[in-house]
Design an enzyme around this catalytic site. Structure first.
Site, PDB file in Angstrom:
ATOM      1  CG  HIS A 174      27.089  22.371  64.637  1.00 44.16           C
ATOM      2  ND1 HIS A 174      28.633  23.603  65.466  1.00 44.16           N
ATOM      3  CD2 HIS A 174      28.111  23.507  63.468  1.00 44.16           C
ATOM      4  CE1 HIS A 174      28.873  23.403  65.218  1.00 44.16           C
ATOM      5  NE2 HIS A 174      29.258  23.621  63.628  1.00 44.16           N
ATOM      6  CD  GLN A 230      26.698  26.818  63.392  1.00 39.92           C
ATOM      7  OE1 GLN A 230      26.595  25.573  62.266  1.00 39.92           O
ATOM      8  NE2 GLN A 230      27.784  27.344  63.398  1.00 39.92           N
ATOM      9  CB  CYS A 233      32.730  25.891  63.598  1.00 38.40           C
ATOM     10  SG  CYS A 233      31.106  26.217  64.003  1.00 38.40           S
ATOM     11  CG  LEU A 234      29.542  30.455  59.414  1.00 41.50           C
ATOM     12  CD1 LEU A 234      28.259  30.524  59.123  1.00 41.50           C
ATOM     13  CD2 LEU A 234      30.885  31.714  59.591  1.00 41.50           C
ATOM     14  CG  HIS A 243      31.768  21.088  60.559  1.00 43.98           C
ATOM     15  ND1 HIS A 243      32.841  21.538  61.015  1.00 43.98           N
ATOM     16  CD2 HIS A 243      31.109  22.153  60.807  1.00 43.98           C
ATOM     17  CE1 HIS A 243      32.537  23.048  61.807  1.00 43.98           C
ATOM     18  NE2 HIS A 243      31.171  23.093  62.354  1.00 43.98           N
ATOM     19  CD  GLU A 244      27.095  22.677  59.438  1.00 42.10           C
ATOM     20  OE1 GLU A 244      27.482  22.792  59.991  1.00 42.10           O
ATOM     21  OE2 GLU A 244      28.806  22.958  58.643  1.00 42.10           O
ATOM     22  N   GLY A 285      28.435  26.406  55.800  1.00 39.84           N
ATOM     23  CA  GLY A 285      27.460  25.643  56.212  1.00 39.84           C
ATOM     24  C   GLY A 285      26.883  26.333  57.629  1.00 39.84           C
TER      25      GLY A 285
HETATM   26 NI    NI Z   1      30.562  24.565  62.579  1.00 41.76          NI
END
Ligand code: NI
Length: 186
Positions: A143, A51, A97-98, A139-140, A46
């Protein structure tokens, strides 16, 4: 198609709130495609636009794809996603998380959600997500509200993770970082 550089925590951009998209046009569609390519290239499931430094309410996700099998891809592109309903029952998941390469921590969230969003044509859709997809979408959406998974864990654990990332940044570990090869989340 372009690959975006991913912003690594701690970074004030990740605390910014993203704004709703007013019109789903070619630019939005191109951004979503690039985000998806960036996510696949990074080994994530995701990614939210913030991000990659774009403060618009855009999410891409694909929770079951496998690197060795391009046919396994089932990408989701969500514009202005919002949670309409969540289950009372919670489920824990070891999230990553990226924007937090190689860092993981258990987060407890509702195990089912109903989400409204606009698709690539700008049409309103609803999605009932369970399991890993439910975790991923929450989670997204976090963000887009300036919240990351470490905001759901203890302060002590959060500081340990952020200090590791600060140290790695000082060492230049993420210079030219486009992807964290060992990340498995968004
Ligand atoms: Ni993330």
């Amino acid at each position: 198609m372009a690959i975006y550089p991913i912003i690594i925590a701690p970074d004030p951009v990740l605390k910014q709130k993203s704004v709703p998209v007013e019109r789903v046009d070619d630019e939005v569609r191109a951004t979503l495609s690039n985000m998806l390519e960036t996510m696949y290239r990074s080994g994530g499931i995701g990614l939210a636009a913030v991000q990659v430094g774009i403060l618009r309410r855009l999410i891409v996700a694909d929770v079951h794809w496998r690197d060795e099998d391009p046919d396994s891809r089932q990408p989701l592109k969500l514009v202005n996603a919002e949670i309409l309903w969540n289950a009372e029952e919670d489920a824990p998941y070891n999230e990553g998380c990226l924007s937090f390469p190689d860092q993981y921590s258990e987060v407890i969230r509702p195990n089912e959600v109903k989400v409204a969003y606009l698709d690539e044509q700008g049409a309103r859709q609803e999605l009932h997500a369970t399991g890993l997809l439910a975790t991923c979408i929450q989670h997204e959406i976090d963000h887009m509200n300036g919240i990351t998974f470490v905001d759901h864990i203890s302060r002590t654990r959060r500081e340990i993770i952020l200090n590791k990332l600060r140290k790695a940044k000082r060492h230049g570990d993420f210079d030219g970082h486009v992807h964290g090869e060992h990340c498995n989340h968004g």
